[in-house]
Motif scaffolding. Structure first.
Motif, PDB file in Angstrom:
ATOM      1  N   GLU A 242      54.474  70.654  -3.695  1.00 58.67           N
ATOM      2  CA  GLU A 242      53.322  70.776  -4.586  1.00 58.67           C
ATOM      3  C   GLU A 242      53.363  69.738  -5.720  1.00 58.67           C
ATOM      4  O   GLU A 242      52.326  69.353  -6.231  1.00 58.67           O
ATOM      5  CB  GLU A 242      53.244  72.193  -5.172  1.00 58.67           C
ATOM      6  N   ASP A 243      54.575  69.262  -6.096  1.00 58.06           N
ATOM      7  CA  ASP A 243      54.659  68.236  -7.159  1.00 58.06           C
ATOM      8  C   ASP A 243      54.572  66.818  -6.597  1.00 58.06           C
ATOM      9  O   ASP A 243      54.792  65.845  -7.299  1.00 58.06           O
ATOM     10  CB  ASP A 243      55.956  68.408  -7.970  1.00 58.06           C
ATOM     11  N   THR A 245      56.498  65.349  -4.322  1.00 54.71           N
ATOM     12  CA  THR A 245      57.718  64.785  -3.723  1.00 54.71           C
ATOM     13  C   THR A 245      57.816  65.197  -2.253  1.00 54.71           C
ATOM     14  O   THR A 245      57.209  66.183  -1.825  1.00 54.71           O
ATOM     15  CB  THR A 245      58.995  65.248  -4.467  1.00 54.71           C
TER      16      THR A 245
END
Ligand code: BTN
Length: 261
Positions: A242-243, A245
Motif C-alpha cells: 500500500e505504501d 514498495t
C-alpha cells in the motif's frame, strides 16, 4: 482390492507411468513419500478413493470423502531444489487443463496463487508438493499430491470451495479425471525447462485470479493488503504494498480484496 480394479487404474495413465490404486489410505502423499524413501520405481501415481488423513498445505487437513480424486505422483525430476519454485505453476496449469477436459468452460477456471484452481472463483482443487533432497542442492524425489473436487467439497473453509458437480451439473468419475490429469501432467513435465519458465509463467498469468488487483495476503506471521503485480522468473509472487514498495512472496495465501469481505 481386486487386481482387476488395479489393472483398470493402471491402464488409465500414459505408457511408462505406474499406478498403485488403494480403495482407502491415510494420505497418498504419505504413501508416495514412503515409497520414494524405499527407492520404489518412478514415475508412479498413488491413487485412492478416500483418504483418512488427507493433508493440505501449511499443516492443514484435506477433507477426503469418496467421489473426488485423490492422487500423488512420485517422480525423480532431478532439478535443483531452487527450481521447484516454478513447479506449482506447471501443476496448476495441468489441473486447469483437466477441469476443462472434463467439461468446465475455460473462462470459469482460474489459477489462484500459488497453486489452487478455482471454478467460478471458488477453490476446486488443492496441490501439495513435497520433496526430498539426497544431495544438498538437488532434489532426490518429488511427490506432487493433487486433490480434485469432483462430487463434494468442504463447507466451512476460509476461502469458498466448490466442486465440478456443483458448478457444471456434470458427474465425473474420479477415473475419468485421473486419465486426463495423468496425461496433462506428463505432457507438461516433459516440456518443463526449469531455466526457461517465461512461457509457463505467462500462461499461468493469463489464466490467473486477482492479478493487478488488491488482495489480502496471509503469511505465517502477517496479514496485509497488497496489489498482485506478477510472478518473477524464480516463481515468486510480486506484490505492490500500500505504501508503493515492492515485495516478493514464496509462501502464503491470497484472499479476496478487503472491499469484498
Ligand atoms: C491444499 O492445502 O490446498 C493442498 C491439498 C492437497 C490435497 C491432496 S489430496 C491427494 C494428496 N494427498 C494428501 O494428503 N494431500 C494431497
Amino acid at each position: 482390492m481386486s487386481s482387476l480394479i488395479q489393472q483398470e487404474w493402471a491402464s488409465l495413465a500414459p505408457e511408462g507411468t505406474n499406478v498403485q490404486y488403494y480403495a482407502e489410505c491415510g494420505s497418498t502423499n504419505s504413501v508416495a513419500t514412503e515409497a520414494g524413501a524405499e527407492g520404489f520405481e518412478t514415475p508412479t501415481w498413488y491413487v485412492t478413493g478416500r483418504q483418512t488423513a488427507g493433508r493440505g498445505r501449511r499443516g492443514r487437513t484435506w477433507l477426503s470423502k469418496p467421489g473426488n480424486l485423490y492422487c500423488s505422483l512420485l517422480t525423480h525430476i532431478g532439478v535443483k531444489l531452487s527450481d521447484l519454485a516454478t513447479l506449482p505453476y506447471l501443476v496448476a496449469l495441468a489441473v486447469r487443463d483437466t477441469f476443462i477436459d472434463i467439461g468446465c468452460a475455460p473462462d470459469t477456471v482460474q489459477c489462484k496463487w500459488p497453486n489452487d484452481i478455482l471454478i467460478n472463483e471458488k477453490k476446486s482443487s488443492g496441490v501439495l508438493i513435497e520433496s526430498s533432497a539426497a544431495q544438498s542442492q538437488m532434489t532426490d524425489f518429488v511427490v506432487i499430491g493433487i486433490g480434485l473436487n469432483l462430487a463434494n467439497f468442504p463447507e466451512d473453509t476460509t476461502f469458498p470451495a466448490t466442486c465440478v458437480k456443483r458448478e457444471t451439473g456434470i458427474d465425473v468419475p474420479p477415473s475419468t479425471a485421473f486419465k486426463s490429469l495423468s496425461k496433462n501432467m506428463r505432457r507438461r513435465l516433459v516440456a518443463w525447462r526449469p531455466n526457461d519458465v517465461s512461457t509457463l509463467i505467462s500462461e499461468w498469468r493469463d489464466a490467473s485470479w486477482g492479478m493487478g488487483e488488491r488482495r489480502e495476503i496471509h503469511t505465517l506471521g502477517e496479514t496485509f493488503v497488497a496489489t498482485l503485480d506478477g510472478i518473477d522468473d524464480k516463481g515468486g509472487l510480486k506484490l505492490r504494498l500500500e505504501d508503493g514498495t515492492m515485495r516478493v512472496l514464496f509462501a502464503g495465501d491470497v484472499f479476496s480484496g478487503p472491499q469484498q469481505h
